[in-house]
Scaffold this motif. Sequence first.
Motif: not given
Length: 154
Positions: A83-84, A119-120, A126-127, A145-147
């Motif tokens: 994750s960023r 921001a992420m 999450v995936k 739920r998104g990326t």
Amino acid sequence: MNSLTFLPAKKMLLASLTVFCLVATGASHAQSVAGVVKKKEGTVEIVRNGKSIPVEVGSTVSAGDTVKTSKDSTVGLMLKDSSRMSLGPNSEMSLDKFGFNANTYSGNLLVSVVKGTFAMISGLVVKNNPANSMIKTPTSTAGIRGTTFVVEVP
């Protein structure tokens, strides 16, 4: 048993306990590291256990840490699950929970955005565990739920 033969045994036991405590403390900290600072501009600090720590590239971030940026400052983080995260100027976020198993990709993520811009780009937690991934603000909580997304809190 006289005191001359007992004293070295006491010292040996004390030394062994000291080494054990140091190793256990180090292992405990290593397990709690969630990620690392990859980019930093300006003045950034981490508040850990009530103490403010100046941030440099390479500084570690752990669950329970709060990251704060000042005016004209930004920071970019990379978590163990890839994750960023980034914070804009005058921003504050807390990494309330982070757990990640690199073998099963299971884990959890809870981030509180207190103020500013966050921001992420989500990673493996999450995936693979969307139900265990949340972002909180002072007025709402959102499941991830998104990326890629941005949160702004005035």
